[in-house]
Design an enzyme around this catalytic site. Sequence first.
Site, PDB file in Angstrom:
ATOM      1  CG  LEU A 103     -10.602  14.115  59.595  1.00 33.03           C
ATOM      2  CD1 LEU A 103     -10.206  13.020  61.462  1.00 33.03           C
ATOM      3  CD2 LEU A 103     -10.110  12.957  58.596  1.00 33.03           C
ATOM      4  CB  ALA A 107     -16.209  22.146  55.557  1.00 33.68           C
ATOM      5  CG  ASP A 149     -12.031  20.225  52.472  1.00 31.27           C
ATOM      6  OD1 ASP A 149     -11.744  19.687  51.963  1.00 31.27           O
ATOM      7  OD2 ASP A 149     -11.097  20.911  54.003  1.00 31.27           O
TER       8      ASP A 149
HETATM    9  O1  PMV Z   1      -9.233  20.779  54.306  1.00 31.47           O
HETATM   10  P1  PMV Z   1      -7.896  19.622  53.729  1.00 31.47           P
HETATM   11  O2  PMV Z   1      -6.734  19.776  55.004  1.00 31.47           O
HETATM   12  O3  PMV Z   1      -8.181  18.817  53.802  1.00 31.47           O
HETATM   13  O4  PMV Z   1      -7.136  20.246  52.434  1.00 31.47           O
HETATM   14  C1  PMV Z   1      -7.898  19.941  51.757  1.00 31.47           C
HETATM   15  C2  PMV Z   1      -7.459  19.773  50.390  1.00 31.47           C
HETATM   16  C3  PMV Z   1      -6.213  20.809  49.275  1.00 31.47           C
HETATM   17  O5  PMV Z   1      -6.465  20.344  48.456  1.00 31.47           O
HETATM   18  C4  PMV Z   1      -4.971  20.992  50.191  1.00 31.47           C
HETATM   19  C5  PMV Z   1      -6.687  22.030  49.308  1.00 31.47           C
HETATM   20  C6  PMV Z   1      -8.201  22.875  48.467  1.00 31.47           C
HETATM   21  O6  PMV Z   1      -8.711  23.644  49.238  1.00 31.47           O
HETATM   22  O7  PMV Z   1      -8.833  21.367  48.003  1.00 31.47           O
END
Ligand code: PMV
Length: 319
Positions: A103, A107, A149
């Site tokens: 979620l 970030a 993110d």
């Molecule tokens: O931070 P998360 O767990 O929502 O994952 C990000 C999404 C991924 O595509 C798996 C990794 C990325 O850097 O885009």
Amino acid sequence: MRIQASAPGKAILFGEHAVVYGKPAIAVPLSGIRAAATGIARANPLAIFAEDLAPFPLKIGGEHCDQPNPLALMACLTTKHLGATSIKGDISIRSDIPIASGLGSGAAVSAALGRAIARLHDLEIPDADLNRLVFEVEKLHHGTPSGIDNTVVVFEMPIYFVKGAGAEFINFGKPLRLVLADTGIASLTRDAVADVRSMAHCEPARIARVFDEIGNIVNEARDCIERGARDRLGALMTANHRLLQALTVSSPELDILVDAALGAGALGAKLSGGGRGGNIIALAEEDAVAAIERNLLEAGAKRVMTTVAGKGSQDDDSD
Ligand code: PMV
């Protein structure tokens, strides 16, 4: 002087993992869950107080920002960006975004901290600059992040994102009611991303086809979001989940929650984020939300939350 700053959580609606390989993805901010930073100007060198962490003095403003701690790295990068040699005061950080659950907690904490440090200097960091700094910190969390993110969290807008090409903001034809359900299992995105990389290495043709299919789903999903075609959008979410299963980033717990949402009448459901744990999202009509939430809790969800993405769209039937 006391200052406040914050940043939202996020959910990836479509395209996670394939986005690391240049395919598009769609993400929305979750403005109802946030990381918040409160800063107080004081004479002491900057001290950051974060839940579950002892306050620690940060060595910042040096030549190299090679800090292993994400908060320390963000503080260092922001200070350098502002052209300051030292920074004083206390910053406390509080977040209601669950960590390691897809979620966007990392970030959001970085973005809130960067904004707070700038405000302690009576400055604002432009979002484009903050986005670049948060991306650097994301590398500590994720290894090889796509950048989705930090972008959705910093700009706090729904985005269609392609790595290297940046983000386009998406207009919603109709608001989307999203039910999120947490497996309660913390999982490291960097591990799931590394496993997908190994698979792509061992079986390049098959995995390339999966990425292509995900990319096609994302492009059709964008069109559905803009037209407000919720039924088709739901079907696309579930199709995206099946492809994430093929990438081995789902888990029994995630699959159980996806099935529970669909069984209670969700238009579609999928894991969201890195996978292996964390959250699923389900697309719901308003009158089905209560039954979906109930079914998810009975199926073992540790927490459920319903949010509306695209509020303020032309045909806004949200509360
Ligand atoms: O931070 P998360 O767990 O929502 O994952 C990000 C999404 C991924 O595509 C798996 C990794 C990325 O850097 O885009």
